[in-house]
Design an enzyme around this catalytic site. Structure first.
Site, PDB file in Angstrom:
ATOM      1  N   TRP A 121       3.932  -1.249  -0.482  1.00 28.74           N
ATOM      2  CA  TRP A 121       3.768  -0.961  -1.913  1.00 28.74           C
ATOM      3  C   TRP A 121       2.311  -0.778  -2.287  1.00 28.74           C
ATOM      4  CZ3 TRP A 121       7.469   1.121  -4.477  1.00 28.74           C
ATOM      5  CH2 TRP A 121       8.776   0.935  -4.010  1.00 28.74           C
TER       6      TRP A 121
ATOM      7  N   ASP B 254       0.493  -5.514  -9.235  1.00 33.01           N
ATOM      8  CA  ASP B 254       1.891  -5.092  -9.213  1.00 33.01           C
ATOM      9  C   ASP B 254       2.726  -6.329  -8.893  1.00 33.01           C
ATOM     10  OD1 ASP B 254       4.431  -4.218  -8.705  1.00 33.01           O
ATOM     11  OD2 ASP B 254       3.869  -2.764  -7.161  1.00 33.01           O
TER      12      ASP B 254
ATOM     13  N   LYS C  77      14.074  -6.904 -10.182  1.00 27.25           N
ATOM     14  CA  LYS C  77      14.073  -8.002  -9.234  1.00 27.25           C
ATOM     15  C   LYS C  77      14.212  -9.340  -9.978  1.00 27.25           C
ATOM     16  CE  LYS C  77      11.419  -4.710  -6.733  1.00 27.25           C
ATOM     17  NZ  LYS C  77      12.099  -4.467  -5.472  1.00 27.25           N
TER      18      LYS C  77
END
Lengths: 360, 360
Positions: A102, A172, A196
């Site tokens: 990511w 993030d 999530k």
């Protein structure tokens, strides 16, 4: 109906009481005679839902008053562009830390808009650790420093917050937000896709220090301008109202459990149980440096990968689903976000022991 | 529980059978033991939901094979930038038709990226009509022509499709899509926010001719690149899965009612009933040219605006809600999308007659 323990990395399990409440209110929210999905976002009913959700998130995370909370769309992938488009503020150079898949996506997108300095990377050890802070090669003139506190695929989580002084820190937090307390005042901007630990996919939460917004790159779409959303309380356009509502139900659920300190205790316990099971066996392995193993995403491999299929099949038959690891890592991955009950982790650990005994 | 007739312009009513199905499946979709919200977007279960939804939309709209159907985020507001960022393809000039509030927003955003020629405008008559095609001043070198087939605020709807020859026609169909059959092959690109006739807010549908995509302006965020989404079947990043699922339930509901030809008959009947009630009275008025009155959004005013508050209050008490007109127009607005039952329009018309008799 039998609910399963769903170890998906995202979209992921939601708390059962939240789903039950959503079911109960599906055709009639609070006597309005309509579903939350059917409400004008500018009407009193939805405004009360929206405001309560923001208030509860501020309480949970102890968000200081000089931070805006935005309820947006587009996920982390949109943020990868929005961050440089908004936070460069006349500068050209930005620092990024690369700790896995990511981070890399964020870096790739930022290169479109800025001169990216990769200040640190854990590539050398296969992204199984966090680079020691004293080794970071930071730019003097960075507009901000971006990092990924938890790598969903690699299962690597920062156990500390980088101290970047006057350089705004951008994180993030998609797969770690709300899993433990975090000092928001250390950050310039925090973003997280909802799917999530917050709610359903399609909602993105941004927490941004007010003084950082208001100047965008030429050509920035209006929808990518934080200031526009901040000035309109995230209602410049029609927001993802149902996701916002569900996020509010999740926040209520978290408050009811005692907030993020309580969640941290539960999450640490769940993670320890699973890592102990992995470490206590020669049959299972996790490659991540124990000092920075994720509480949320636990990848593990079987000594004999030929048994992967059998493992997954037997697990699924027991209601332990979506355990297949990311294709780039292989093996298994158990994502154990807030909504995964401790009983789910126990059931997985029991099955792992049983499988090892029979096949190991 | 008493469901109301909700005349909101969007988010708007959803078909009750769709909400009932969603409620029923909230904690367990099809024996999977999980909510659709909890499913990995890359898993078999959600893939089957996603594919069925696209297939049903293609059937409903008879979408030709050389068009991609994308399930995106960001609403029409994001499309206002995505359209020029993707469809300029080396050109600089674009044609826009201005028929009201939403046209204007599209034009404003396009000016960031292109030299916008307003080919036609109905400003002169207060945006209460559609400019006759023979008066349009089109550019010779336009990359595309953009128009708004239905203006949600003004209540003006095109009864015809502009013939633009080789210039791709782009339409913001947010508030008219699925209300009647439309010849998709006449368009280069169609987009629509879901929250009126498709599903919940947070989902945006784009139907685009394949040959038009693949070249973007420098600086276009990856998330704003149609080709990226097309090449990844709208799963480049996590899509708004629950909205996609609900859209699929709406498509199924429409197919069950006989598709868009049947909907057109119902919608024409609903609209005629309401316009007849308005026109047959000196107490109510609608300013729009009868040749281009919207089937979906019906604004109307009371002869005495001092009675507006009383009208809204009495209507709400009867379960006829969200009738207040947009602040830029005043008076009332009844949005009567596909999900508004004919009984809802009848109840409104009956109340209007009764109110007039007592107060007129």
């Amino acid at each position: 109906m039998t609910r399963v323990f769903n170890f998906s990395a995202g979209p992921a399990m939601l708390p059962e009481p939240v789903l039950e409440k959503a079911r109960e209110e599906m055709l009639d929210w609070n006597g309005t005679g309509m579903s939350v999905m059917e409400m004008s976002h500018r009407g009193k009913a939805f405004m009360s839902i929206a405001e309560a959700a923001e208030r509860d998130l501020r309480t949970l995370m102890e968000i200081p008053d000089n931070y805006k909370v935005l309820f947006l769309q587009g996920g982390a992938s949109a943020q990868f562009a929005m961050v440089p488009m908004n936070l460069l503020r006349g500068k050209k150079r930005v620092d990024y830390v690369n700790t896995g898949a990511w981070s890399k996506k964020a870096i790739e997108e930022a290169r479109k808009y800025a001169d990216v300095n990769v200040a640190a990377s854990s590539a050398a050890d296969g992204f199984n650790s966090v680079p020691a802070f004293e080794t970071w090669q930071r730019s003097e003139d960075a507009a901000y420093l971006h990092y990924t506190p938890n790598e969903t695929i690699g299962g690597v989580e920062f156990p500390w917050i980088p101290e970047t002084g006057d350089v705004p820190l951008v994180a993030d937090m998609s797969s770690t937000i709300l899993s433990r307390p975090v000092d928001v005042s250390r950050f310039g901007l925090i973003y997280a896709g909802a799917q999530k630990n917050i709610g359903p996919a399609g909602l993105t939460i941004v927490i941004v220090r007010e003084d950082l917004i208001g100047e965008t790159l030429a050509g920035t779409p209006t929808m990518f301008d934080y200031k526009v959303h901040a000035d309109n309380d995230s209602m410049y356009n029609t927001p993802p109202t149902y996701g916002w509502y569900l996020a509010g139900l999740v926040f209520q659920w978290l408050l009811g459990l005692g907030g993020l300190k309580a969640m941290a205790q539960i999450n640490e316990r769940k993670a320890r149980k699973l890592y102990d099971a992995i470490d206590g066996s020669d049959f299972y392995a996790n490659p991540v440096d124990p000092a920075c193993r994720s509480w949320m995403n636990v990848p593990f491999t079987l000594a004999n990968p030929d048994l992967d299929g059998e493992f997954l099949k037997e697990a699924a038959a027991l209601g332990l689903t979506t355990l297949k690891g990311h294709r780039s890592v292989g093996g298994m991955r158990a994502s154990i976000y807030n909504a995964m009950p401790e009983a789910g982790v126990s059931a997985l650990v029991d099955f792992m022991a049983d499988f090892e005994q029979r096949k190991g």
